[in-house]
Design a protein around this motif. Structure first.
Motif, PDB file in Angstrom:
ATOM      1  N   ARG A 245      10.534  45.551  -9.328  1.00 34.85           N
ATOM      2  CA  ARG A 245      11.903  46.083  -9.354  1.00 34.85           C
ATOM      3  C   ARG A 245      12.115  46.844 -10.652  1.00 34.85           C
ATOM      4  NH1 ARG A 245      16.649  43.448 -10.880  1.00 34.85           N
ATOM      5  NH2 ARG A 245      15.459  41.503 -11.034  1.00 34.85           N
ATOM      6  N   ILE A 246      12.792  47.977 -10.555  1.00 33.07           N
ATOM      7  CA  ILE A 246      13.049  48.806 -11.726  1.00 33.07           C
ATOM      8  C   ILE A 246      14.364  48.371 -12.378  1.00 33.07           C
ATOM      9  CG2 ILE A 246      13.446  51.163 -12.545  1.00 33.07           C
ATOM     10  CD1 ILE A 246      11.790  52.060 -10.071  1.00 33.07           C
ATOM     11  N   VAL A 247      14.303  48.107 -13.650  1.00 32.45           N
ATOM     12  CA  VAL A 247      15.485  47.677 -14.407  1.00 32.45           C
ATOM     13  C   VAL A 247      15.769  48.722 -15.477  1.00 32.45           C
ATOM     14  CG1 VAL A 247      16.483  45.886 -15.852  1.00 32.45           C
ATOM     15  CG2 VAL A 247      14.924  45.257 -13.988  1.00 32.45           C
ATOM     16  N   ARG A 248      16.957  49.298 -15.433  1.00 37.32           N
ATOM     17  CA  ARG A 248      17.369  50.310 -16.419  1.00 37.32           C
ATOM     18  C   ARG A 248      18.455  49.704 -17.298  1.00 37.32           C
ATOM     19  NH1 ARG A 248      16.286  52.822 -11.575  1.00 37.32           N
ATOM     20  NH2 ARG A 248      14.878  54.630 -11.677  1.00 37.32           N
ATOM     21  N   ASP A 249      18.260  49.836 -18.594  1.00 37.86           N
ATOM     22  CA  ASP A 249      19.226  49.231 -19.525  1.00 37.86           C
ATOM     23  C   ASP A 249      19.293  50.057 -20.801  1.00 37.86           C
ATOM     24  OD1 ASP A 249      20.988  47.480 -20.743  1.00 37.86           O
ATOM     25  OD2 ASP A 249      19.378  46.171 -21.472  1.00 37.86           O
ATOM     26  N   ASP A 250      20.435  50.705 -21.008  1.00 43.91           N
ATOM     27  CA  ASP A 250      20.678  51.424 -22.263  1.00 43.91           C
ATOM     28  C   ASP A 250      19.612  52.478 -22.558  1.00 43.91           C
ATOM     29  OD1 ASP A 250      22.884  51.333 -23.763  1.00 43.91           O
ATOM     30  OD2 ASP A 250      22.166  49.822 -25.197  1.00 43.91           O
ATOM     31  N   GLY A 251      19.197  53.195 -21.535  1.00 38.04           N
ATOM     32  CA  GLY A 251      18.213  54.258 -21.737  1.00 38.04           C
ATOM     33  C   GLY A 251      16.770  53.822 -21.627  1.00 38.04           C
ATOM     34  N   SER A 252      16.523  52.523 -21.662  1.00 35.07           N
ATOM     35  CA  SER A 252      15.147  52.030 -21.503  1.00 35.07           C
ATOM     36  C   SER A 252      14.910  51.631 -20.054  1.00 35.07           C
ATOM     37  CB  SER A 252      14.884  50.836 -22.417  1.00 35.07           C
ATOM     38  OG  SER A 252      15.698  49.740 -22.045  1.00 35.07           O
ATOM     39  N   VAL A 253      13.668  51.671 -19.636  1.00 34.82           N
ATOM     40  CA  VAL A 253      13.296  51.340 -18.264  1.00 34.82           C
ATOM     41  C   VAL A 253      12.151  50.330 -18.301  1.00 34.82           C
ATOM     42  CG1 VAL A 253      12.488  52.218 -16.045  1.00 34.82           C
ATOM     43  CG2 VAL A 253      13.958  53.634 -17.465  1.00 34.82           C
ATOM     44  N   ALA A 254      12.272  49.300 -17.482  1.00 35.83           N
ATOM     45  CA  ALA A 254      11.224  48.282 -17.399  1.00 35.83           C
ATOM     46  C   ALA A 254      10.979  47.930 -15.935  1.00 35.83           C
ATOM     47  CB  ALA A 254      11.624  47.033 -18.186  1.00 35.83           C
ATOM     48  N   PRO A 263       7.946  46.753 -20.058  1.00 38.12           N
ATOM     49  CA  PRO A 263       8.558  48.021 -20.479  1.00 38.12           C
ATOM     50  C   PRO A 263       7.702  49.211 -20.067  1.00 38.12           C
ATOM     51  CG  PRO A 263       8.489  46.432 -22.288  1.00 38.12           C
ATOM     52  CD  PRO A 263       7.628  45.873 -21.198  1.00 38.12           C
ATOM     53  N   LEU A 264       8.366  50.306 -19.689  1.00 39.71           N
ATOM     54  CA  LEU A 264       7.676  51.525 -19.306  1.00 39.71           C
ATOM     55  C   LEU A 264       7.824  52.584 -20.388  1.00 39.71           C
ATOM     56  CD1 LEU A 264       8.427  52.148 -15.512  1.00 39.71           C
ATOM     57  CD2 LEU A 264       6.279  51.468 -16.552  1.00 39.71           C
ATOM     58  N   ALA A 265       6.751  53.332 -20.620  1.00 35.47           N
ATOM     59  CA  ALA A 265       6.817  54.475 -21.523  1.00 35.47           C
ATOM     60  C   ALA A 265       7.722  55.536 -20.916  1.00 35.47           C
ATOM     61  CB  ALA A 265       5.415  55.038 -21.748  1.00 35.47           C
ATOM     62  N   PRO A 266       8.375  56.347 -21.737  1.00 37.91           N
ATOM     63  CA  PRO A 266       9.272  57.379 -21.207  1.00 37.91           C
ATOM     64  C   PRO A 266       8.617  58.299 -20.187  1.00 37.91           C
ATOM     65  CG  PRO A 266       9.561  57.155 -23.575  1.00 37.91           C
ATOM     66  CD  PRO A 266       8.398  56.297 -23.213  1.00 37.91           C
ATOM     67  N   SER A 267       7.335  58.642 -20.395  1.00 39.26           N
ATOM     68  CA  SER A 267       6.655  59.542 -19.453  1.00 39.26           C
ATOM     69  C   SER A 267       6.524  58.905 -18.082  1.00 39.26           C
ATOM     70  CB  SER A 267       5.274  59.914 -19.993  1.00 39.26           C
ATOM     71  OG  SER A 267       4.506  58.745 -20.231  1.00 39.26           O
ATOM     72  N   ALA A 268       6.227  57.598 -18.029  1.00 36.16           N
ATOM     73  CA  ALA A 268       6.124  56.907 -16.743  1.00 36.16           C
ATOM     74  C   ALA A 268       7.493  56.713 -16.126  1.00 36.16           C
ATOM     75  CB  ALA A 268       5.428  55.561 -16.934  1.00 36.16           C
ATOM     76  N   ALA A 269       8.483  56.394 -16.942  1.00 34.67           N
ATOM     77  CA  ALA A 269       9.838  56.177 -16.434  1.00 34.67           C
ATOM     78  C   ALA A 269      10.413  57.437 -15.816  1.00 34.67           C
ATOM     79  CB  ALA A 269      10.736  55.680 -17.568  1.00 34.67           C
ATOM     80  N   ALA A 270      10.055  58.610 -16.379  1.00 28.16           N
ATOM     81  CA  ALA A 270      10.590  59.871 -15.872  1.00 28.16           C
ATOM     82  C   ALA A 270      10.140  60.153 -14.445  1.00 28.16           C
ATOM     83  CB  ALA A 270      10.164  61.008 -16.790  1.00 28.16           C
ATOM     84  N   ALA A 271       9.001  59.587 -14.032  1.00 26.51           N
ATOM     85  CA  ALA A 271       8.480  59.846 -12.688  1.00 26.51           C
ATOM     86  C   ALA A 271       9.174  59.027 -11.609  1.00 26.51           C
ATOM     87  CB  ALA A 271       6.978  59.555 -12.657  1.00 26.51           C
ATOM     88  N   LEU A 272       9.995  58.055 -11.995  1.00 28.95           N
ATOM     89  CA  LEU A 272      10.583  57.144 -11.013  1.00 28.95           C
ATOM     90  C   LEU A 272      11.747  57.764 -10.254  1.00 28.95           C
ATOM     91  CD1 LEU A 272      10.455  53.837 -13.066  1.00 28.95           C
ATOM     92  CD2 LEU A 272       8.812  54.716 -11.395  1.00 28.95           C
ATOM     93  N   ASP A 273      12.438  58.727 -10.859  1.00 28.71           N
ATOM     94  CA  ASP A 273      13.442  59.534 -10.166  1.00 28.71           C
ATOM     95  C   ASP A 273      14.455  58.687  -9.403  1.00 28.71           C
ATOM     96  OD1 ASP A 273      14.642  61.916  -9.443  1.00 28.71           O
ATOM     97  OD2 ASP A 273      13.461  62.110  -7.607  1.00 28.71           O
ATOM     98  N   GLY A 274      15.015  57.694 -10.068  1.00 33.36           N
ATOM     99  CA  GLY A 274      16.111  56.935  -9.480  1.00 33.36           C
ATOM    100  C   GLY A 274      15.705  55.880  -8.466  1.00 33.36           C
TER     101      GLY A 274
END
Length: 358
Positions: A245-254, A263-274
């Motif tokens: 499950r994707i958890v978004r909190d205060d700009g961070s994604v895990a 925790p996900l790196a920003p580059s990986a998080a950007a690919a999740l697209d909501g």
């Protein structure tokens, strides 16, 4: 020039499409492996190239000519089947000579071509034996020799090693790779065995349900599978896949897996697209037994001599496998352990389509 092109090819049997809108380009002098499970359409594709079957739609080219409607004997191909298909009353020499005699090749040239093929395949000492006097491996080599003497533009091979024992398969794999290098000819090889595909192919075309899933060099297909089918099919044991499950909190994604947060790196998080959840993939060699955040219970420890495979159940019930060198001590069955994912080795797939995200 022995480039082979399948252009939007479909082959239907009634309402069933064995291959559907299938396009593939095999480069000149390439060793391309068609890989997939039984019923995926790989042998159908090979038969269409050979002219043993006709496409319902689309066209096929070999070299610079379209071969639709051209008889197999006029396509400048040679095919090696799973079954040896040798004439039992003929010697190895006669079996190998037969296609040359049918083409009217002079006796002296036939003898030279057979001698060259026999030398390359280690058959010199058995040229006067009949199939009943040969081992399975020798029969398969004679079948290969019968194809080689024709000097075709394209070799087509349909699971030619599947009837051999494990040790002979390893030996013959190496011989086929060397043969391809020596002949400098296009090889198209069908198999369901990923080890054959990984060790022999210049490129692998992974197929499933009549469609091309991924095409690329073996290491690329292993390192970056395009979807969950390829991730599961390539690798022994296959890639671990766990719903996260994707958890978004205060700009961070895990990623949340059971009670663990990764925790996900920003580059990986950007690919999740909501997306709300994903399938998390990790190869067994990249799942590290180091007391990490993924809590698991050891079910089985399998010793393979050079390594141990540790089969675990995560706290949520998903089963995963990690591997450690044989010299490292392994936790006993029933032990509670912690696992982590090696940096940069996490794969993300769409939980609905199975397509790769990162």
């Amino acid at each position: 020039m022995a480039r082979v092109v399948l252009d939007h090819v479909t082959r239907r049997f009634g309402q069933f499409a064995a291959i559907d809108d299938f396009s593939l380009e095999v480069e000149d002098k390439e060793f391309l492996v068609l890989l997939g499970p039984s019923g995926c359409g790989k042998s159908t594709a090979l038969r269409l190239i050979a002219g043993l079957d006709d496409p319902t739609e689309g066209s096929i080219s070999i070299g610079d000519r379209v071969v639709d409607g051209i008889e197999p004997r006029d396509r400048d191909i040679a095919m090696v089947f799973q079954s040896y298909a040798l004439y039992p009353h003929m010697t190895a020499r006669q079996n190998m000579e037969f296609p040359l005699k049918k083409r009217g090749v002079a006796e002296a040239e036939r003898a030279n071509l057979v001698a060259e093929a026999a030398e390359a395949l280690g058959l010199v000492d058995i040229l006067d034996r009949r199939p009943a006097q040969m081992s399975g491996g020798q029969r398969q080599r004679v079948a290969l020799g019968r194809a080689i003497v024709r000097r075709p533009a394209v070799f087509l091979m349909d699971e030619p090693l599947s009837n051999l024992d494990a040790q002979l398969r390893v030996q013959t794999r190496a011989e086929l790779v060397e043969l391809h290098r020596r002949l400098s000819t296009t090889f198209i090889y069908v198999t369901h065995d990923q080890v054959e595909a990984m060790t022999m192919g210049s490129r692998i075309a992974v197929m499933n349900a009549g469609a091309l899933q991924q095409l690329g060099p073996p290491q690329e297909v292993y390192d970056r599978p395009e979807n969950t089918f390829v991730a599961r099919f390539i690798g022994s044991p296959p890639m671990n896949l766990v719903r996260a499950r994707i958890v978004r909190d205060d700009g961070s994604v895990a990623l949340r897996v059971d009670e663990a947060s990764l925790p996900l790196a920003p580059s990986a998080a950007a690919a999740l697209d909501g997306a709300a959840d994903v399938d998390l993939g990790v190869r067994p060699e990249h799942l590290v037994l180091d007391g990490g955040p993924l809590r698991a219970k050891v079910k089985v420890v399998e010793s393979l001599g050079h390594e141990r495979q540790i089969v675990c159940d995560l706290s949520g019930g998903a089963r995963v496998i990690t591997r450690i060198p044989a010299e490292e001590s392994a936790p006993p069955p029933g032990a509670q352990v912690g696992l982590s994912i090696a940096p940069g080795r996490l794969h993300l797939f769409d939980s609905t389509s199975g397509a790769r995200l990162n």
